[in-house]
Motif scaffolding. Sequence first.
Motif, PDB file in Angstrom:
ATOM      1  N   VAL A   1       0.836  -1.203   0.000  1.00 49.63           N
ATOM      2  CA  VAL A   1       0.000   0.000   0.000  1.00 49.63           C
ATOM      3  C   VAL A   1       0.871   1.254   0.000  1.00 49.63           C
ATOM      4  O   VAL A   1       0.622   2.194  -0.755  1.00 49.63           O
ATOM      5  CB  VAL A   1      -0.922   0.010   1.233  1.00 49.63           C
ATOM      6  CG1 VAL A   1      -1.632   1.352   1.339  1.00 49.63           C
ATOM      7  CG2 VAL A   1      -1.940  -1.108   1.141  1.00 49.63           C
ATOM      8  N   ILE A   2       1.899   1.250   0.830  1.00 55.49           N
ATOM      9  CA  ILE A   2       2.733   2.445   0.924  1.00 55.49           C
ATOM     10  C   ILE A   2       3.447   2.708  -0.398  1.00 55.49           C
ATOM     11  O   ILE A   2       3.498   3.831  -0.883  1.00 55.49           O
ATOM     12  CB  ILE A   2       3.722   2.300   2.087  1.00 55.49           C
ATOM     13  CG1 ILE A   2       2.941   2.333   3.391  1.00 55.49           C
ATOM     14  CG2 ILE A   2       4.767   3.413   2.061  1.00 55.49           C
ATOM     15  CD1 ILE A   2       3.684   1.832   4.574  1.00 55.49           C
ATOM     16  N   LEU A   3       3.956   1.643  -1.018  1.00 53.33           N
ATOM     17  CA  LEU A   3       4.572   1.820  -2.336  1.00 53.33           C
ATOM     18  C   LEU A   3       3.545   2.374  -3.321  1.00 53.33           C
ATOM     19  O   LEU A   3       3.843   3.253  -4.119  1.00 53.33           O
ATOM     20  CB  LEU A   3       5.128   0.496  -2.855  1.00 53.33           C
ATOM     21  CG  LEU A   3       6.338  -0.070  -2.110  1.00 53.33           C
ATOM     22  CD1 LEU A   3       6.764  -1.387  -2.746  1.00 53.33           C
ATOM     23  CD2 LEU A   3       7.495   0.909  -2.126  1.00 53.33           C
ATOM     24  N   SER A   4       2.312   1.876  -3.243  1.00 49.38           N
ATOM     25  CA  SER A   4       1.294   2.320  -4.197  1.00 49.38           C
ATOM     26  C   SER A   4       0.885   3.763  -3.947  1.00 49.38           C
ATOM     27  O   SER A   4       0.320   4.411  -4.810  1.00 49.38           O
ATOM     28  CB  SER A   4       0.067   1.410  -4.143  1.00 49.38           C
ATOM     29  OG  SER A   4      -0.750   1.748  -3.049  1.00 49.38           O
ATOM     30  N   LEU A   5       1.140   4.270  -2.733  1.00 49.07           N
ATOM     31  CA  LEU A   5       0.843   5.684  -2.455  1.00 49.07           C
ATOM     32  C   LEU A   5       2.012   6.576  -2.852  1.00 49.07           C
ATOM     33  O   LEU A   5       1.982   7.778  -2.639  1.00 49.07           O
ATOM     34  CB  LEU A   5       0.554   5.883  -0.962  1.00 49.07           C
ATOM     35  CG  LEU A   5      -0.793   5.374  -0.452  1.00 49.07           C
ATOM     36  CD1 LEU A   5      -0.841   5.405   1.059  1.00 49.07           C
ATOM     37  CD2 LEU A   5      -1.928   6.199  -1.026  1.00 49.07           C
ATOM     38  N   GLY A   6       3.059   5.976  -3.382  1.00 46.45           N
ATOM     39  CA  GLY A   6       4.219   6.766  -3.770  1.00 46.45           C
ATOM     40  C   GLY A   6       5.261   6.856  -2.679  1.00 46.45           C
ATOM     41  O   GLY A   6       6.207   7.626  -2.784  1.00 46.45           O
ATOM     42  N   GLY A   7       5.076   6.087  -1.602  1.00 42.01           N
ATOM     43  CA  GLY A   7       6.093   6.072  -0.547  1.00 42.01           C
ATOM     44  C   GLY A   7       7.281   5.226  -0.950  1.00 42.01           C
ATOM     45  O   GLY A   7       7.210   4.446  -1.890  1.00 42.01           O
TER      46      GLY A   7
END
Lengths: 252, 282
Positions: free
Chosen positions: B167-173
């Motif tokens: 999820v964090i990667l998908s939010l651009g994190g």
Amino acid sequence: MRAKIQVDHLSFYYGDKQALFDISMEIRERQITALIGPSGCGKSTFLRCLNRMNDTIPGTRLEGRVLLDGQDIYAPGTDVVDLRRRVGMVFQRPNPFPQSVFDNVAFGPRVLGLYRGKDELEEIVERSLRDVRLWDEVKDDLKQDALSLSLGQQQRLCIARVIAVQPEVILMDEPCSALDPIVTLEIEELMKRLREQYTIVIVTHNMQQAARVSDWTGFFWLGRLVEMGPTGDVFTRPQQKLTEDYITGRAG
Amino acid sequence: MNRRYVVQRVGFALLTLAALLVVVPILLVVGTIIVRGASAIDWEFLTAMPRDGMKAGGILPAIVGTVLLTLGTALAAIPVGVGGAIYLAEYARDTWLTRLVRLAIINLAGIPSVVYGLFGLGLFVLFLQFGTSILAGSLTLAIMTLPIIISTAEEALRAVPTEFRTVILSLGGTRWQAVRYVVLPQAMPGIITGIILGLLRAAGETAPILFTVAAFYLPRLPRSPLDPTMALPYHLYVISTQVPGMPEEIKYGTALVLLALVLSMNVVATLIRSYYRRRREW
């Protein structure tokens, strides 16, 4: 309606195994595009090619181009972090962080540094929660644990979390498959409203859902895009025999 | 009665007995020490220097020494241990290098503590010329503690669902933001438990400090990390075996203080764990 995303001859491999075969399609701006097909047909893999989430899996390889507003997102020098901000993703199971409602929505803006000052952050959180119609239900206690919400509320919270970083496209990977029918209808209503601002691509193996919410439907079979067109046409006058068999329940 | 039920009855009885046998030694040990040592504990015993060849006075320098050694161990072992665990759980791919690291951790855990003592003597005391000092002792104890901290911390990190990272990667994190803001906080109770378990062991060990820091008799408090110091486990060993005519009371009293120190750390670990466990469900 211009094409927001244009996919050109896309093939995708997990190691030696080819998962997607030469797929080309246009995804139109501010429309809902549904991708249907049986399990394992490659629709989720395809979805994850659109924001480069497959990059995180070692041993994968991609051929072809994916253009977002005319720019190839796989071109060298592409800022993947910015790409993922512009192309957000909602997952199958509601997966809020085990933190407060506020912190969940504020997460994206915080890690990306998208706001100036506490007021602006609060504004973003409120706007995002209003957009998903969750604000009235949680505004009295933004500090409550996100996991204490119902599943439907949790999924709307996850959508709010994506909206908070102001994406242009929202990818949804079977966003209702863990939810009951009534909550599913709520989410579908929400998608129809979000369509006014965002380009939405939804993967679903629920054909009624695709028929209900989408403007465009693409049918995947064994890693190939068999047919794509306006949802009404695909469901009532499919061009391909395979599509017709699948939709009427004779195949898949 | 059916023969199968008789077998079951007997079997259960034996298993219950085995389980109860575990409780007996801990009750006996703790009980004996409390009964025979409690009378030694008073304000002077906890706050005064030893007198009369350690046969009177208090054990303050040993208490302070053990606390300082535990702190020193924590300072050295926590950053390396937790850092290593984050690397192994979040970043490392399965290469020969990471396999080597894991092999090293397993083997470190299997080394007898006296060998750590001799190693510390060779490396820190003699080669690096730290002398017999708190610094040398803490580093030796830290090396001994590392495998416990790394393996429990890695396990705690791996227990955090992969979904959150996605999820964090998908939010651009970034991966690091995923670790920093979600994975690490979620894994914290497990990591803290591992740290405390490791430090508990360090606090109670005698062999690793024997050659690296512990003083036989030093009735003053250390002034710098390069000073030697008395420490509870070694002090207990000394007064139990090396000093003729030592009052029994003082031996048991010292054991009681060490036990109380270690058990209270254990209680803290349990509290932290149960506090966090109540709070999270997914």
